[in-house]
Enzyme design. Structure first.
Site, PDB file in Angstrom:
ATOM      1  N   ARG A   1     -11.144   7.451   4.111  1.00 34.13           N
ATOM      2  CA  ARG A   1     -11.015   6.579   2.990  1.00 34.13           C
ATOM      3  C   ARG A   1     -12.091   6.165   2.630  1.00 34.13           C
ATOM      4  O   ARG A   1     -12.202   4.802   2.229  1.00 34.13           O
ATOM      5  CB  ARG A   1     -10.267   5.668   3.074  1.00 34.13           C
TER       6      ARG A   1
ATOM      7  N   LYS B   1     -10.840  -8.183   6.273  1.00 32.77           N
ATOM      8  CA  LYS B   1     -11.229  -6.720   7.239  1.00 32.77           C
ATOM      9  C   LYS B   1     -12.466  -5.427   7.777  1.00 32.77           C
ATOM     10  O   LYS B   1     -12.948  -5.444   6.740  1.00 32.77           O
ATOM     11  CB  LYS B   1     -10.265  -6.186   6.191  1.00 32.77           C
TER      12      LYS B   1
ATOM     13  N   ARG C   1      -3.292   2.894  12.549  1.00 32.26           N
ATOM     14  CA  ARG C   1      -2.745   4.630  11.971  1.00 32.26           C
ATOM     15  C   ARG C   1      -1.680   4.716  13.231  1.00 32.26           C
ATOM     16  O   ARG C   1      -0.948   5.650  12.579  1.00 32.26           O
ATOM     17  CB  ARG C   1      -3.901   5.270  11.948  1.00 32.26           C
TER      18      ARG C   1
ATOM     19  N   LYS D   1     -12.671  -4.826   2.176  1.00 33.55           N
ATOM     20  CA  LYS D   1     -12.015  -3.934   3.273  1.00 33.55           C
ATOM     21  C   LYS D   1     -12.581  -2.827   3.825  1.00 33.55           C
ATOM     22  O   LYS D   1     -13.041  -2.049   2.920  1.00 33.55           O
ATOM     23  CB  LYS D   1     -10.455  -3.630   3.077  1.00 33.55           C
TER      24      LYS D   1
ATOM     25  N   CYS E   1       1.037  -1.314  -0.441  1.00 30.83           N
ATOM     26  CA  CYS E   1       0.046  -0.352  -0.051  1.00 30.83           C
ATOM     27  C   CYS E   1       0.695   1.272   0.186  1.00 30.83           C
ATOM     28  O   CYS E   1       2.304   0.939   0.366  1.00 30.83           O
ATOM     29  CB  CYS E   1      -0.723   0.212   0.989  1.00 30.83           C
TER      30      CYS E   1
ATOM     31  N   CYS F   1      -0.004   4.505   1.896  1.00 33.05           N
ATOM     32  CA  CYS F   1      -0.355   5.256   2.426  1.00 33.05           C
ATOM     33  C   CYS F   1       0.510   5.561   3.722  1.00 33.05           C
ATOM     34  O   CYS F   1       0.284   6.505   4.047  1.00 33.05           O
ATOM     35  CB  CYS F   1      -2.248   4.701   3.626  1.00 33.05           C
TER      36      CYS F   1
ATOM     37  N   CYS G   1      -3.984   6.012   0.268  1.00 33.13           N
ATOM     38  CA  CYS G   1      -3.865   4.768  -0.067  1.00 33.13           C
ATOM     39  C   CYS G   1      -3.396   5.137  -1.901  1.00 33.13           C
ATOM     40  O   CYS G   1      -3.054   3.616  -2.105  1.00 33.13           O
ATOM     41  CB  CYS G   1      -4.759   3.839  -0.122  1.00 33.13           C
TER      42      CYS G   1
END
Length: 325
Positions: A218, A249, A206, A196, A121, A123, A131
């Site tokens: 997001r 997720k 985070r 997700k 990713c 991010c 992302c």
């Protein structure tokens, strides 16, 4: 009362031995994927305040953590990287000398039989925390695919056994599969974050990965927690594009989704037991409100019972220790 007038279900619960014989669901060390946060710098072993027992590691201390994971019998881990610098396009993510690439190479050299998964990713590597590429405030899907594909190839070159793209850009599996194949990595599987959700359970992660968006959220690319049928569309697209595993997720609030995906797909399914789920149990246990080990095992059983083949969890080491006893 006539014993034939009702069923005696308790006969199969009368002893531990009988209960073990008829147990339908099991959690094993082979089911576990341990997360690993690797950070640029030296002498770093920093506990994440919101995730007791989870640490950020610098490369010079990384062997200690990898050795313990292997010693506990866990056979797979996933690497998340925290770079020393970031930019608008997340270039440290696809730098061949990036933190994830160096960590993967180091772990594979020391433990060649350990399955090392690379989180793929942008991010953690972008200065805006999103992302993908941001264009006039919009997360630009197609320009992001090229960078994600470059990241995946770079991670495969470093020795990653599995690529795990977590960005939720449309077409990301196809783009990464094509790039891997063209680079000669046809044997490297993709463990797609296929389903997700834009969840409130990601906060502690985070903190650990320094990946919170600087602006906005997001929700334009991660799924609405209210949607169930959308998960089927996402998983179907990823399977068609070449995914080898499907991740759902978070896990605990989405067990129904895990079961739906299991009912419709035959690929291996990974339940991601996310940071907020971990933190809640740790906090309750610290206050003496629950039996942590018993609750954790019950939660893992729920994920397996729902249909997960593998569980990515911050409890991996704790579970492995309990299974050893």
């Amino acid at each position: 009362m006539n014993g034939g007038s009702f069923r005696r279900h308790r006969r199969l619960r009368t002893s531990a031995g009988i209960r073990n014989m008829v147990r339908e669901t099991h959690v094993q060390k082979e089911d576990l994927i341990a997360p690993l946060f690797v950070k640029e710098g030296e002498g770093i072993q920093t506990e994440v305040p919101s995730m007791p027992g989870v640490y950020q590691w610098s490369l010079d201390l990384l062997d200690e953590e990898a050795d313990e994971i292997v010693a506990l019998g866990i056979q797979a881990l996933i690497v998340f990287g925290i770079p020393s610098s970031k930019d608008s396009c997340g270039s440290p993510a696809y730098d061949d000398n990036g933190i994830v690439q160096r960590a993967v190479a180091q772990i594979k050299e020391r433990h060649p039989d350990l399955t090392v998964i690379a989180d793929t990713c942008l991010c953690q590597f972008t200065d805006h925390g999103h992302c993908g590429v941001v264009d006039n405030g919009i997360i630009a899907n197609d320009p992001s695919l090229e960078l994600l594909a470059k990241t995946a190839v770079s991670q495969a070159k470093a020795g990653a056994d599995i690529i795990a793209p977590s960005n939720m850009m449309d077409g990301f599996v196809q783009a990464i599969r094509s790039a891997l194949d063209e680079a000669g990595f046809v044997h490297v599987p993709i463990m797609s974050y296929a389903v997700k959700y834009a969840s409130a359970f990601y906060g502690p992660f985070r903190d650990a990965a320094h990946s919170a968006p600087s602006k906005g959220d997001r929700k334009t690319y991660q799924m609405d927690p209210a949607n169930r049928l959308e998960a089927q569309r996402e998983a179907a697209s990823d399977e068609e594009e070449g995914a080898d595993f499907l991740i759902v997720k978070p896990a605990l609030s989405y067990l129904d989704i895990i079961r739906d995906i299991r009912n419709h797909h035959r690929l291996p399914i990974v339940a991601y037991n996310v940071s907020g789920e971990y933190a809640m149990i740790k906090a309750a246990a610290a206050n003496g409100w629950i039996d942590e080990e018993a609750v954790v095992y019950e939660k893992m059983l729920s994920m397996k019972r729902a249909g997960a083949d593998l569980i990515l969890t911050y409890f991996a080491k704790d579970i492995a220790r309990s299974l050893t006893r």
